[in-house]
Design a protein around this motif. Structure first.
Motif, PDB file in Angstrom:
ATOM      1  N   ASP A 218     -63.009  27.677 -62.559  1.00 38.34           N
ATOM      2  CA  ASP A 218     -62.209  27.056 -61.521  1.00 38.34           C
ATOM      3  C   ASP A 218     -61.629  28.146 -60.622  1.00 38.34           C
ATOM      4  N   HIS A 219     -61.205  27.755 -59.449  1.00 38.93           N
ATOM      5  CA  HIS A 219     -60.527  28.650 -58.507  1.00 38.93           C
ATOM      6  C   HIS A 219     -61.345  29.893 -58.167  1.00 38.93           C
ATOM      7  N   LEU A 220     -62.677  29.813 -58.221  1.00 36.39           N
ATOM      8  CA  LEU A 220     -63.493  30.961 -57.831  1.00 36.39           C
ATOM      9  C   LEU A 220     -63.291  31.166 -56.338  1.00 36.39           C
ATOM     10  N   ALA A 221     -62.745  32.306 -55.977  1.00 36.23           N
ATOM     11  CA  ALA A 221     -62.373  32.552 -54.593  1.00 36.23           C
ATOM     12  C   ALA A 221     -62.642  34.003 -54.219  1.00 36.23           C
ATOM     13  N   VAL A 222     -63.211  34.192 -53.032  1.00 38.43           N
ATOM     14  CA  VAL A 222     -63.390  35.518 -52.452  1.00 38.43           C
ATOM     15  C   VAL A 222     -62.833  35.447 -51.037  1.00 38.43           C
ATOM     16  N   LEU A 223     -61.959  36.371 -50.706  1.00 40.39           N
ATOM     17  CA  LEU A 223     -61.377  36.386 -49.363  1.00 40.39           C
ATOM     18  C   LEU A 223     -62.477  36.504 -48.311  1.00 40.39           C
ATOM     19  N   PRO A 224     -62.346  35.792 -47.193  1.00 39.16           N
ATOM     20  CA  PRO A 224     -63.402  35.787 -46.172  1.00 39.16           C
ATOM     21  C   PRO A 224     -63.922  37.164 -45.745  1.00 39.16           C
TER      22      PRO A 224
ATOM     23  N   GLU B 131     -51.864  16.488 -45.408  1.00 40.04           N
ATOM     24  CA  GLU B 131     -51.612  15.058 -45.292  1.00 40.04           C
ATOM     25  C   GLU B 131     -52.746  14.209 -45.881  1.00 40.04           C
ATOM     26  N   ASN B 132     -54.004  14.559 -45.578  1.00 40.23           N
ATOM     27  CA  ASN B 132     -55.104  13.714 -46.050  1.00 40.23           C
ATOM     28  C   ASN B 132     -55.686  14.159 -47.399  1.00 40.23           C
ATOM     29  N   CYS B 133     -55.295  15.347 -47.864  1.00 45.01           N
ATOM     30  CA  CYS B 133     -55.805  15.825 -49.152  1.00 45.01           C
ATOM     31  C   CYS B 133     -54.847  16.853 -49.764  1.00 45.01           C
ATOM     32  N   PRO B 134     -53.631  16.411 -50.105  1.00 48.84           N
ATOM     33  CA  PRO B 134     -52.629  17.365 -50.615  1.00 48.84           C
ATOM     34  C   PRO B 134     -53.042  18.034 -51.931  1.00 48.84           C
ATOM     35  N   GLY B 135     -53.989  17.451 -52.664  1.00 48.72           N
ATOM     36  CA  GLY B 135     -54.417  18.024 -53.931  1.00 48.72           C
ATOM     37  C   GLY B 135     -55.509  19.077 -53.808  1.00 48.72           C
ATOM     38  N   HIS B 136     -55.985  19.330 -52.575  1.00 50.86           N
ATOM     39  CA  HIS B 136     -57.039  20.334 -52.406  1.00 50.86           C
ATOM     40  C   HIS B 136     -56.502  21.721 -52.763  1.00 50.86           C
ATOM     41  N   THR B 137     -57.383  22.543 -53.279  1.00 56.41           N
ATOM     42  CA  THR B 137     -57.002  23.877 -53.758  1.00 56.41           C
ATOM     43  C   THR B 137     -56.378  24.738 -52.662  1.00 56.41           C
ATOM     44  N   ALA B 138     -56.728  24.528 -51.408  1.00 56.93           N
ATOM     45  CA  ALA B 138     -56.145  25.313 -50.310  1.00 56.93           C
ATOM     46  C   ALA B 138     -54.637  25.104 -50.214  1.00 56.93           C
ATOM     47  N   PHE B 139     -54.151  24.007 -50.779  1.00 59.62           N
ATOM     48  CA  PHE B 139     -52.727  23.677 -50.688  1.00 59.62           C
ATOM     49  C   PHE B 139     -52.042  23.690 -52.053  1.00 59.62           C
TER      50      PHE B 139
ATOM     51  N   GLN C  55     -48.271  38.589 -61.209  1.00 62.30           N
ATOM     52  CA  GLN C  55     -49.587  38.654 -60.584  1.00 62.30           C
ATOM     53  C   GLN C  55     -50.010  37.316 -59.985  1.00 62.30           C
ATOM     54  N   LEU C  56     -49.335  36.243 -60.344  1.00 62.65           N
ATOM     55  CA  LEU C  56     -49.719  34.914 -59.864  1.00 62.65           C
ATOM     56  C   LEU C  56     -49.651  34.766 -58.342  1.00 62.65           C
ATOM     57  N   PRO C  57     -48.640  35.309 -57.652  1.00 59.44           N
ATOM     58  CA  PRO C  57     -48.636  35.187 -56.184  1.00 59.44           C
ATOM     59  C   PRO C  57     -49.852  35.853 -55.529  1.00 59.44           C
ATOM     60  N   ILE C  58     -50.357  36.921 -56.113  1.00 57.54           N
ATOM     61  CA  ILE C  58     -51.561  37.562 -55.583  1.00 57.54           C
ATOM     62  C   ILE C  58     -52.735  36.593 -55.697  1.00 57.54           C
ATOM     63  N   CYS C  59     -52.873  35.993 -56.870  1.00 54.28           N
ATOM     64  CA  CYS C  59     -53.946  35.010 -57.092  1.00 54.28           C
ATOM     65  C   CYS C  59     -53.807  33.842 -56.132  1.00 54.28           C
ATOM     66  N   LEU C  60     -52.629  33.315 -56.018  1.00 55.58           N
ATOM     67  CA  LEU C  60     -52.406  32.144 -55.176  1.00 55.58           C
ATOM     68  C   LEU C  60     -52.717  32.445 -53.709  1.00 55.58           C
ATOM     69  N   ASP C  61     -52.360  33.626 -53.248  1.00 58.58           N
ATOM     70  CA  ASP C  61     -52.654  34.022 -51.875  1.00 58.58           C
ATOM     71  C   ASP C  61     -54.168  34.074 -51.644  1.00 58.58           C
ATOM     72  N   ILE C  62     -54.903  34.650 -52.585  1.00 56.94           N
ATOM     73  CA  ILE C  62     -56.368  34.703 -52.477  1.00 56.94           C
ATOM     74  C   ILE C  62     -56.945  33.292 -52.483  1.00 56.94           C
ATOM     75  N   ILE C  63     -56.465  32.455 -53.385  1.00 52.97           N
ATOM     76  CA  ILE C  63     -56.952  31.077 -53.476  1.00 52.97           C
ATOM     77  C   ILE C  63     -56.685  30.321 -52.179  1.00 52.97           C
ATOM     78  N   HIS C  64     -55.463  30.389 -51.679  1.00 56.29           N
ATOM     79  CA  HIS C  64     -55.125  29.675 -50.438  1.00 56.29           C
ATOM     80  C   HIS C  64     -55.995  30.138 -49.271  1.00 56.29           C
ATOM     81  N   LYS C  65     -56.085  31.452 -49.070  1.00 56.83           N
ATOM     82  CA  LYS C  65     -56.853  31.972 -47.929  1.00 56.83           C
ATOM     83  C   LYS C  65     -58.342  31.671 -48.061  1.00 56.83           C
TER      84      LYS C  65
END
Length: 192
Positions: free
Chosen positions: A104-110, A55-63, A31-41
Motif C-alpha cells: 500500500d501507499h507505494l509512492a515516488v515523488l514526480p 469533496e468528491n473523494c475525501p478517502g483518496h490517498t492524496a488527502f 518520520q511519519l510526516p516525511i512519509c505523508l508528504d511523499i504520499i500526498h505529493k
C-alpha cells in the motif's frame, strides 16, 4: 532484528551505476510526516488526472490524514522510505494478511519517476514480505480506471484478480497480486 541486507538493499548495484539509494524502515513517529508528504505529493498527480477532490473523494490517498498513517503503523503495518541522492523520494507500506501481504501507499515523488525507484520498491517489498512476513504473494489495490498504473504493475508481474465498488469511492477498485517466485524470476539487472 532486521537483516542489514534488507535495509541497504542492492546498495552495491546502485553504487556501480553511480546512484546512491537506500531503503529504510520507518521506526519513529517523527518520520511519519516525511512519509505523508511523499504520499500526498505523489498521489496528488493521480487525483488531478482523475478529477478527485477532498469533496468528491475525501478517502483518496492524496488527502490521507496523518492519523490514518499513524494508525496503520500502530496496527502492525511496516512502512519504508526510499532515499535517493540524499533526498527522501519514495515510500511504501506492507500489511500482513492471512495469505500474504498487501502493498500500500507505494509512492515516488514526480521528479524522481522513471528512474527505476518504483521497480526497486516493489522488488524490495516482495523480499521483505517473504523474509519477514513469510508471505509468498503480494497484493495491491489500485484505481481500476487508471490504465497506465495497471499496465505498470502488470509489467512488474502482477496479475489482475478482481474488482470491487465501494459506495464512498467514485471509482472501481482493481485488485492485483504477484507471487514472490514470479517476481524474482523476471528480475534483471536493469530492474535493479
Amino acid at each position: 532484528m532486521d537483516n542489514p541486507r534488507c535495509l541497504w538493499y542492492s546498495k552495491a548495484k546502485y553504487r556501480q551505476k553511480g546512484h546512491k539509494k537506500m531503503i529504510i524502515k520507518v521506526t519513529k513517529a517523527e518520520q511519519l510526516p516525511i512519509c505523508l508528504d511523499i504520499i500526498h505529493k505523489s498521489f496528488q498527480t493521480v487525483a488531478e488526472d482523475l478529477h478527485l477532490t477532498r469533496e468528491n473523494c475525501p478517502g483518496h490517498t492524496a488527502f490521507m490524514p496523518p492519523e490514518k498513517l499513524r494508525a496503520a503503523l500502530d496496527g502492525g503495518c511496516s512502512l519504508f522510505l526510499c532515499r535517493y541522492q540524499n533526498t527522501f523520494a519514495g515510500c511504501f507500506s506492507l500489511h500482513p494478511t492471512a495469505d500474504g501481504a498487501t502493498l500500500d501507499h507505494l509512492a515516488v515523488l514526480p521528479p524522481y519517476r522513471h528512474l527505476g525507484l518504483g521497480k526497486e520498491l516493489v522488488a524490495y517489498a516482495a523480499d521483505y514480505a517473504k523474509d519477514h512476513l513469510g508471505a509468498q504473494k503480494v497484493q495491491i489495490g489500485i484505481i481500476e480506471e487508471n490504465t497506465v498504473l495497471k499496465a505498470w504493475y502488470q509489467s512488474q508481474g502482477f496479475v489482475h484478480t478482481g474488482t470491487k465498488t465501494f459506495d464512498h469511492l467514485p471509482f472501481t477498485v482493481g485488485f492485483m497480486a504477484v507471487s514472490y517466485t514470479h517476481l524474482r524470476a523476471h528480475e534483471t539487472p536493469e530492474h535493479l
